[in-house]
Design an enzyme around this catalytic site. Structure first.
Site, PDB file in Angstrom:
ATOM      1  N   ALA A   1       0.800  -1.224   0.000  1.00  0.00           N
ATOM      2  CA  ALA A   1       0.000   0.000   0.000  1.00  0.00           C
ATOM      3  C   ALA A   1       0.834   1.277   0.000  1.00  0.00           C
ATOM      4  O   ALA A   1       0.745   2.096  -0.914  1.00  0.00           O
ATOM      5  CB  ALA A   1      -0.944  -0.017   1.204  1.00  0.00           C
ATOM      6  N   ALA A   2       1.652   1.471   1.042  1.00  0.00           N
ATOM      7  CA  ALA A   2       2.402   2.723   1.161  1.00  0.00           C
ATOM      8  C   ALA A   2       3.446   2.855   0.062  1.00  0.00           C
ATOM      9  O   ALA A   2       3.590   3.918  -0.557  1.00  0.00           O
ATOM     10  CB  ALA A   2       3.060   2.819   2.534  1.00  0.00           C
TER      11      ALA A   2
ATOM     12  N   SER B   1       0.597  -4.198  -4.304  1.00  0.00           N
ATOM     13  CA  SER B   1      -0.685  -3.489  -4.193  1.00  0.00           C
ATOM     14  C   SER B   1      -1.868  -4.432  -3.987  1.00  0.00           C
ATOM     15  O   SER B   1      -2.808  -4.462  -4.779  1.00  0.00           O
ATOM     16  CB  SER B   1      -0.924  -2.627  -5.445  1.00  0.00           C
ATOM     17  OG  SER B   1      -0.020  -1.565  -5.479  1.00  0.00           O
TER      18      SER B   1
ATOM     19  N   CYS C   1      -6.222  -7.088   4.053  1.00  0.00           N
ATOM     20  CA  CYS C   1      -7.458  -7.153   4.838  1.00  0.00           C
ATOM     21  C   CYS C   1      -8.459  -8.135   4.241  1.00  0.00           C
ATOM     22  O   CYS C   1      -9.380  -8.580   4.935  1.00  0.00           O
ATOM     23  CB  CYS C   1      -8.098  -5.768   4.929  1.00  0.00           C
ATOM     24  SG  CYS C   1      -7.052  -4.530   5.723  1.00  0.00           S
TER      25      CYS C   1
ATOM     26  N   ASP D   1       2.765   0.859   7.743  1.00  0.00           N
ATOM     27  CA  ASP D   1       2.712   0.157   9.025  1.00  0.00           C
ATOM     28  C   ASP D   1       4.026   0.180   9.791  1.00  0.00           C
ATOM     29  O   ASP D   1       4.081  -0.284  10.926  1.00  0.00           O
ATOM     30  CB  ASP D   1       2.287  -1.299   8.805  1.00  0.00           C
ATOM     31  CG  ASP D   1       0.846  -1.424   8.346  1.00  0.00           C
ATOM     32  OD1 ASP D   1       0.149  -0.393   8.303  1.00  0.00           O
ATOM     33  OD2 ASP D   1       0.419  -2.553   8.035  1.00  0.00           O
TER      34      ASP D   1
ATOM     35  N   ASN E   1      -2.088   3.839   2.757  1.00  0.00           N
ATOM     36  CA  ASN E   1      -2.330   4.423   1.438  1.00  0.00           C
ATOM     37  C   ASN E   1      -2.243   5.943   1.469  1.00  0.00           C
ATOM     38  O   ASN E   1      -1.652   6.561   0.579  1.00  0.00           O
ATOM     39  CB  ASN E   1      -3.696   3.978   0.909  1.00  0.00           C
ATOM     40  CG  ASN E   1      -3.652   2.613   0.261  1.00  0.00           C
ATOM     41  OD1 ASN E   1      -3.174   2.463  -0.853  1.00  0.00           O
ATOM     42  ND2 ASN E   1      -4.150   1.608   0.963  1.00  0.00           N
TER      43      ASN E   1
ATOM     44  N   TRP F   1     -35.097   8.964  15.710  1.00  0.00           N
ATOM     45  CA  TRP F   1     -33.913   9.408  16.445  1.00  0.00           C
ATOM     46  C   TRP F   1     -32.802   8.404  16.170  1.00  0.00           C
ATOM     47  O   TRP F   1     -32.846   7.274  16.634  1.00  0.00           O
ATOM     48  CB  TRP F   1     -34.183   9.494  17.953  1.00  0.00           C
ATOM     49  CG  TRP F   1     -34.976  10.705  18.356  1.00  0.00           C
ATOM     50  CD1 TRP F   1     -36.312  10.758  18.617  1.00  0.00           C
ATOM     51  CD2 TRP F   1     -34.471  12.028  18.521  1.00  0.00           C
ATOM     52  NE1 TRP F   1     -36.686  12.033  18.942  1.00  0.00           N
ATOM     53  CE2 TRP F   1     -35.569  12.842  18.895  1.00  0.00           C
ATOM     54  CE3 TRP F   1     -33.213  12.613  18.403  1.00  0.00           C
ATOM     55  CZ2 TRP F   1     -35.435  14.203  19.141  1.00  0.00           C
ATOM     56  CZ3 TRP F   1     -33.082  13.969  18.644  1.00  0.00           C
ATOM     57  CH2 TRP F   1     -34.187  14.747  19.015  1.00  0.00           C
TER      58      TRP F   1
END
Length: 459
Positions: A12-13, A42, A46, A289, A311, A440
């Site tokens: 991801a990162a 990529s 999860c 991470d 990400n 409500w």
């Protein structure tokens, strides 16, 4: 000569950073090389439990972009099955081992993006030659577990060690596969990401699925037979099993960074500034991470390993590497999961977090329903709010309920991010229709109850 960006880690990162940098600088200006020790880039870690359970048919559905796509469409040189083993900051080089062909090479860099992610917590007793013991962090881990579950003899019993997100989701996956499941948790509750009263609602649902939950119990070893795991050992005796899944959480994969001289923070993760730069080391970036970040409510550094953060952080780093300007403004710890149809959401501080941060606070629990009571499918929803005294500022929230429960945490996360008080929240203009909410909304009911509690406590 073109500058060179080396990226360590292709999920991801790392790939977000590489992609954003490429959008701003072409290949003639910036050469980008990504080293990834696994087979994939990529991908959604999860989603692994849903692949294990059979809900997702194959790993290809979890991959956003394959290495070939990055190479052909983005001019990013992705090298899978290559592991960076050392970083030489003085010479601005990395040492890389080819895991398929063998041998090592040295590659220079002008900019370095460290995005090595996290590694599963693996206690000493889990280091064994016995087959059938699995961590769950990468697609390669998922493939190994799938092969074991589909092999002969077919496993009939599973022990999941650890009751966090990974443990709970993997326990559900094993139930879906038809295995008998025991979840072992050392603390007195599963789902320690929420407070004990909310965690008990989750435990009830898990037991309702047929799971055995053993809390307050530590695993001290494994037994094996014919080279295969046969039981986990506890102080209360062995628990027979055919497969063990470790769900003990993760820790920052920062050993390589620390050895190279990158600074670590109190969480054991890499320290970065808001632009994802490593302080004091020009041209060195980190995200995902493996880094720590600021908690916007407590003001303390935290390590919260989630794909959403990875990400965003990678995108911020890539924009800055590419010559733009972006910043990552911290986290509030918003997360959701499910146990079959039971949904769980949380954001901000738990009671013990608020106590540790020195807040004076009240907490309330409000029961409501996900839809109008008369509408078919109406089910219970429990909302917990934690608010500061005397200001009424929201500090944290948790939700446990059925359909339409978990994503309501986003309303509370927005309120928390923007520093709203529970008094202000009672006037929120939320959507209403009988199929989606009572007149409500549960969020409004909880906010009103929190205001009443503050008033009763003399603010």
């Amino acid at each position: 000569m073109a500058q060179r960006l080396i990226v360590i880690g292709g999920d991801a990162a790392g790939m977000s950073a590489a992609s954003q940098a490429r959008r701003r600088r072409d290949a003639g200006d910036l050469e980008i090389v990504v080293f990834e020790r696994g087979h994939f880039t990529s991908y959604s870690a999860c989603g692994i439990p849903y692949w294990i359970s059979g809900l997702v048919s194959g790993p290809e559905q979890l991959i956003a972009r394959a290495p070939e796509t990055f190479r052909s469409e983005f001019a990013i040189d992705v090298r899978t099955r290559h592991e960076v083993t050392a970083i030489d900051l003085e010479r601005r080089e990395v040492v890389v081992r080819d895991l398929e062909q063998g041998g090592e090479i040295r590659e220079r860099f002008d900019e370095l993006m460290y995005a090595a992610g996290a590694v599963p917590v693996k206690p000493s007793w889990a280091h064994t030659d016995a087959a059938g013991v699995f961590g769950m962090q990468t697609l390669d881990d998922g493939a190994a577990l799938r092969e074991w579950l589909d092999g002969e003899p077919r496993p009939r019993r599973a022990v999941v060690v650890g009751g966090g997100y990974i443990g709970v989701e993997m326990a559900e996956a094993m139930i879906e596969r038809g295995l008998s499941v025991t979840l072992v948790e050392q603390s007195d509750q599963p789902m320690s990401t929420v407070d004990g009263d909310m965690a008990e609602l989750v435990a009830e649902a898990m037991r309702g699925l047929g799971m055995t939950i053993r809390t307050g119990m530590a695993v001290s070893g494994l037994e094996e037979r014919d080279g295969r795991v046969s039981a986990v050992v506890t102080a209360e005796g062995p628990i027979p099993t055919d497969v063990v899944v470790l769900g003990l959480g993760v820790r920052p994969n920062a050993a390589l960074a620390e050895a190279a001289g990158l600074p670590l923070g109190p969480t054991g993760a890499i320290r970065v500034d808001r632009r994802m730069r490593v302080p004091g080391l020009p041209g060195i970036w980190a995200a995902g991470d493996c880094v720590e970040t600021l908690h916007r409510v407590s003001g303390m550094p935290v390590h919260v390993p989630l794909g959403t953060h990875a990400n965003k952080q990678g995108r911020v780093a890539g924009i800055n590497i590419g010559g733009g300007y972006a910043s990552f403004l911290g986290v509030i710890g918003t997360a959701v999961t499910k146990v079959c149809e039971l949904e769980v959401g949380r954001t901000g501080l738990r009671e013990r977090d608020a106590t540790a941060a020195g807040f004076d606070f009240i907490s309330v629990v409000a029961d409501s329903t996900n839809r109008a009571g008369y509408y078919p499918g109406s089910r219970r929803m429990t909302v917990k709010l934690i608010a500061e005294r005397p200001s009424g500022r929201l500090l944290g929230a948790q939700i446990v309920g059925w359909s339409e429960a978990a994503k309501r945490i986003d309303t509370l996360a927005v309120a928390l991010w923007n520093g709203m008080t529970v008094d202000e929240m009672t006037g929120l203009d939320l959507g209403y229709a009988p199929p989606y909410a009572p007149v409500w909304d549960p969020v409004l009911i909880a906010a009103r109850k929190a205001v009443d509690a503050l008033t009763a406590a003399g603010r």
